[in-house]
Design a protein around this motif. Structure first.
Motif, PDB file in Angstrom:
ATOM      1  N   LYS A 124       9.952   2.469   4.980  1.00 51.21           N
ATOM      2  CA  LYS A 124      10.200   3.717   4.715  1.00 51.21           C
ATOM      3  C   LYS A 124       9.072   4.337   3.663  1.00 51.21           C
ATOM      4  O   LYS A 124       8.621   3.453   2.846  1.00 51.21           O
ATOM      5  N   PRO A 125       8.722   5.477   3.891  1.00 47.91           N
ATOM      6  CA  PRO A 125       7.586   6.128   2.649  1.00 47.91           C
ATOM      7  C   PRO A 125       8.221   6.051   1.574  1.00 47.91           C
ATOM      8  O   PRO A 125       9.515   6.199   1.148  1.00 47.91           O
ATOM      9  N   GLY A 126       7.491   5.526   0.608  1.00 48.65           N
ATOM     10  CA  GLY A 126       7.977   5.097  -0.896  1.00 48.65           C
ATOM     11  C   GLY A 126       8.385   3.936  -0.996  1.00 48.65           C
ATOM     12  O   GLY A 126       8.441   3.518  -2.073  1.00 48.65           O
ATOM     13  N   ARG A 127       8.221   2.941   0.013  1.00 50.05           N
ATOM     14  CA  ARG A 127       8.801   1.528  -0.144  1.00 50.05           C
ATOM     15  C   ARG A 127       7.505   0.653   0.073  1.00 50.05           C
ATOM     16  O   ARG A 127       6.520   1.292   0.563  1.00 50.05           O
ATOM     17  N   ALA A 128       7.779  -0.611  -0.219  1.00 53.18           N
ATOM     18  CA  ALA A 128       6.696  -1.413  -0.034  1.00 53.18           C
ATOM     19  C   ALA A 128       7.174  -2.829   0.493  1.00 53.18           C
ATOM     20  O   ALA A 128       8.124  -3.093   0.522  1.00 53.18           O
ATOM     21  N   ARG A 129       6.282  -3.512   1.090  1.00 47.09           N
ATOM     22  CA  ARG A 129       6.693  -4.963   1.403  1.00 47.09           C
ATOM     23  C   ARG A 129       5.358  -6.095   1.202  1.00 47.09           C
ATOM     24  O   ARG A 129       4.364  -5.754   1.449  1.00 47.09           O
ATOM     25  N   TYR A 130       6.154  -7.422   1.099  1.00 45.71           N
ATOM     26  CA  TYR A 130       5.281  -8.431   1.076  1.00 45.71           C
ATOM     27  C   TYR A 130       5.054  -8.728   2.447  1.00 45.71           C
ATOM     28  O   TYR A 130       5.950  -9.035   3.181  1.00 45.71           O
ATOM     29  N   THR A 131       3.846  -9.347   2.822  1.00 46.90           N
ATOM     30  CA  THR A 131       3.513  -9.855   4.206  1.00 46.90           C
ATOM     31  C   THR A 131       2.192 -10.657   3.938  1.00 46.90           C
ATOM     32  O   THR A 131       1.742 -10.884   3.053  1.00 46.90           O
ATOM     33  N   MET A 132       1.776 -10.917   5.372  1.00 48.83           N
ATOM     34  CA  MET A 132       0.651 -11.604   5.634  1.00 48.83           C
ATOM     35  C   MET A 132      -0.155 -11.097   6.485  1.00 48.83           C
ATOM     36  O   MET A 132       0.067 -10.530   7.522  1.00 48.83           O
ATOM     37  N   ILE A 133      -1.466 -11.355   6.389  1.00 48.40           N
ATOM     38  CA  ILE A 133      -2.632 -11.058   7.482  1.00 48.40           C
ATOM     39  C   ILE A 133      -3.027 -12.619   8.189  1.00 48.40           C
ATOM     40  O   ILE A 133      -3.349 -13.522   7.194  1.00 48.40           O
ATOM     41  N   CYS A 134      -2.790 -12.998   9.268  1.00 52.04           N
ATOM     42  CA  CYS A 134      -3.219 -14.204   9.925  1.00 52.04           C
ATOM     43  C   CYS A 134      -4.257 -14.182  10.878  1.00 52.04           C
ATOM     44  O   CYS A 134      -4.614 -13.226  11.350  1.00 52.04           O
ATOM     45  N   ASP A 181      -2.969  11.230 -13.047  1.00 53.89           N
ATOM     46  CA  ASP A 181      -2.161  11.029 -11.917  1.00 53.89           C
ATOM     47  C   ASP A 181      -2.469   9.550 -11.146  1.00 53.89           C
ATOM     48  O   ASP A 181      -3.396   9.312 -11.125  1.00 53.89           O
ATOM     49  N   VAL A 182      -1.122   8.888 -11.064  1.00 48.04           N
ATOM     50  CA  VAL A 182      -1.071   7.595 -10.716  1.00 48.04           C
ATOM     51  C   VAL A 182      -0.067   7.434  -9.609  1.00 48.04           C
ATOM     52  O   VAL A 182       0.608   8.246  -9.248  1.00 48.04           O
ATOM     53  N   LEU A 183      -0.248   6.178  -8.679  1.00 49.50           N
ATOM     54  CA  LEU A 183       0.828   5.680  -7.894  1.00 49.50           C
ATOM     55  C   LEU A 183       1.383   4.799  -8.724  1.00 49.50           C
ATOM     56  O   LEU A 183       0.717   3.554  -9.229  1.00 49.50           O
ATOM     57  N   LEU A 184       2.555   4.834  -9.063  1.00 50.09           N
ATOM     58  CA  LEU A 184       3.420   3.885  -9.878  1.00 50.09           C
ATOM     59  C   LEU A 184       4.465   3.280  -8.990  1.00 50.09           C
ATOM     60  O   LEU A 184       5.338   3.621  -8.243  1.00 50.09           O
ATOM     61  N   ALA A 185       4.154   1.894  -9.168  1.00 52.58           N
ATOM     62  CA  ALA A 185       4.770   1.048  -8.179  1.00 52.58           C
ATOM     63  C   ALA A 185       5.754  -0.211  -8.927  1.00 52.58           C
ATOM     64  O   ALA A 185       5.192  -0.589 -10.187  1.00 52.58           O
ATOM     65  N   ARG A 186       6.986  -0.320  -8.770  1.00 51.59           N
ATOM     66  CA  ARG A 186       7.941  -1.335  -9.217  1.00 51.59           C
ATOM     67  C   ARG A 186       7.473  -2.722  -8.734  1.00 51.59           C
ATOM     68  O   ARG A 186       8.408  -3.186  -7.898  1.00 51.59           O
ATOM     69  N   THR A 187       6.449  -3.212  -8.976  1.00 53.61           N
ATOM     70  CA  THR A 187       6.175  -4.584  -8.327  1.00 53.61           C
ATOM     71  C   THR A 187       5.342  -5.336  -9.476  1.00 53.61           C
ATOM     72  O   THR A 187       5.115  -4.710 -10.528  1.00 53.61           O
ATOM     73  N   GLY A 188       5.221  -6.661  -9.116  1.00 55.31           N
ATOM     74  CA  GLY A 188       4.465  -7.274 -10.113  1.00 55.31           C
ATOM     75  C   GLY A 188       4.513  -8.841  -9.737  1.00 55.31           C
ATOM     76  O   GLY A 188       5.028  -9.248  -8.737  1.00 55.31           O
ATOM     77  N   TYR A 189       3.894  -9.765 -10.428  1.00 54.71           N
ATOM     78  CA  TYR A 189       3.723 -10.987 -10.006  1.00 54.71           C
ATOM     79  C   TYR A 189       3.879 -12.068 -11.261  1.00 54.71           C
ATOM     80  O   TYR A 189       3.193 -12.972 -11.511  1.00 54.71           O
ATOM     81  N   THR A 190       5.171 -11.814 -12.011  1.00 57.09           N
ATOM     82  CA  THR A 190       5.349 -12.545 -13.238  1.00 57.09           C
ATOM     83  C   THR A 190       6.799 -13.156 -13.057  1.00 57.09           C
ATOM     84  O   THR A 190       7.276 -13.909 -13.946  1.00 57.09           O
ATOM     85  N   GLY A 191       7.563 -12.653 -12.325  1.00 51.76           N
ATOM     86  CA  GLY A 191       8.906 -12.764 -12.298  1.00 51.76           C
ATOM     87  C   GLY A 191       9.791 -11.956 -13.215  1.00 51.76           C
ATOM     88  O   GLY A 191      11.118 -12.140 -13.235  1.00 51.76           O
ATOM     89  N   GLU A 192       9.208 -11.023 -13.809  1.00 49.29           N
ATOM     90  CA  GLU A 192       9.815  -9.833 -14.723  1.00 49.29           C
ATOM     91  C   GLU A 192       9.782  -8.688 -13.931  1.00 49.29           C
ATOM     92  O   GLU A 192       9.296  -8.508 -13.176  1.00 49.29           O
TER      93      GLU A 192
END
Length: 368
Positions: free
Chosen positions: A83-93, A186-197
């Motif tokens: 949905k707009p406003g959401r994100a997904r972890y995926t891969m390109i193969c 003006d930013v795109l603010l995302a609640r994502t990360g790569y730290t486990g926090e």
């Protein structure tokens, strides 16, 4: 005179230099590896907050009436379902099912997505998407050079952001994003990360990154925010059991071999690159499994070290370090399936010295 290609610099390079950062060449970029102490930086992210420059990452926009269809064809995930406003972890193969890169894809609007790729694979992903868009009513635009990415990670990250934005942080879910104004930027603010926090990632025009960094630094002083380099980012993601491309993921591995088959969405309609090969791979037994290893000594297993059982090699370490949070050495490795059960006793050949390890479930660390 032999000319050499200088490492690329992010728009925050001068800021890092002024902070006394030690730099390293990472995927062709001059990036801060640490500022003072990587252990202190690691601890700050686990207990307070850390500030990261991730501007070496690639930002590729896909826009148009068939943007969703392009990504459903180009990637293994179901991007139409985001949905707009959401994100997904995926891969390109590739067509054989090998992983070209792992990605986070943000749906910004009905007809616009942002694909974030790893720095080392930026050109590979951009070129693959440019090829795969052919025949679709969509365009691919690589905005990496004009975009900076700053991350605030840690349990006090929400306090830091709350001091500089009126965005409703409480309503911003994990793996979601929203346009926001942060101290006039003006930013795109995302609640994502790569730290486990918990934490946030802020996409901003590159020219504005230094001012935004300073604003976040000033706001974060009261909450223990410190600048953090790539060294602690690596130990943080390792504790959280997160794969790193080039270590746990490569073109020679497919998502099933990496233990990440869940990202391949065969149920989506239509064809996608690698579908036939991945369908066959999904039926096959995976010869080696990605596992966690806990060592009992003080020497950490490192990338490329052999995992052995009774003197016979049964696997290979992909990432390893002394865990600052847990206080003992940890590693991720690929081991033969017969040795992958948690509790299995194995050893690692650390420069000719055999050190005992135990297979453990991933992740090593999960935040409360």
């Amino acid at each position: 005179m032999v000319e050499t290609n200088a490492a690329k610099e992010t728009s925050l390079h001068a800021v890092h230099k002024g902070l006394g950062a030690l730099f390293t060449d990472f995927a062709g970029w001059s990036m801060p590896v640490r500022y003072a102490s990587e252990l202190a930086e690691h601890k700050a992210v686990r207990e307070a907050a850390g500030l990261f420059d991730l501007s070496h990452m690639a930002e590729i926009h896909v826009r148009g009436a068939q943007a969703a269809d392009v990504l459903d064809y180009a990637l293994v995930g179901n991007l139409t379902g985001v949905k707009p406003g959401r994100a997904r972890y995926t891969m390109i193969c590739d067509a054989d099912g090998g992983v070209l890169d792992d990605l986070v894809v943000y749906r910004l609007a009905d007809e616009e997505y942002l694909v974030v790729a790893n720095a080392g694979n930026a050109d590979v992903v951009a070129e693959a998407l440019a090829e795969r868009v052919a025949g679709f009513d969509a365009v691919v635009e690589n905005r990496s050079a004009d975009t900076a990415l700053i991350a605030v990670q840690g349990p006090r990250a929400v306090d830091v952001l709350a001091a500089v934005t009126d965005a409703d942080l409480g309503a911003l879910k994990y793996y979601a994003s929203v346009p926001a104004v942060v101290k006039g930027h003006d930013v795109l603010l995302a609640r994502t990360g790569y730290t486990g926090e918990d934490g946030f990632e802020l996409f901003v025009p590159a020219a504005e990154a230094p001012a935004l960094w300073r604003a976040l630094t000033d706001a974060g002083e009261a909450f223990g925010l410190v600048p953090c380099g790539l060294a602690c980012r690596d130990t943080l993601r390792l504790e959280a059991g997160m794969p790193l491309y080039g270590n746990e993921l490569t073109r020679e591995l497919n998502p099933f071999a990496a233990g990440l088959g869940r990202v391949v969405k065969f149920e989506k309609s239509g064809d996608f690159v690698g579908r036939a090969a991945l369908a066959e791979l999904a039926k096959a037994d995976v010869p080696r499994v990605r596992v966690g290893l806990r060592a009992t000594g003080r020497r950490a297993p490192r990338h490329g070290y052999n995992v052995v059982s009774d003197g016979v090699s049964v696997g290979e370490v992909t990432s390893g370090a002394l865990s600052p949070t847990l206080g003992y050495p940890i590693a991720m490795a690929y081991v033969d399936r017969a040795y992958a059960e948690p509790g299995t006793k194995l050893s690692v050949d650390i420069r000719g010295r055999i050190e005992p390890v135990e297979v453990v479930a991933l992740p090593f660390y999960s935040r409360a």
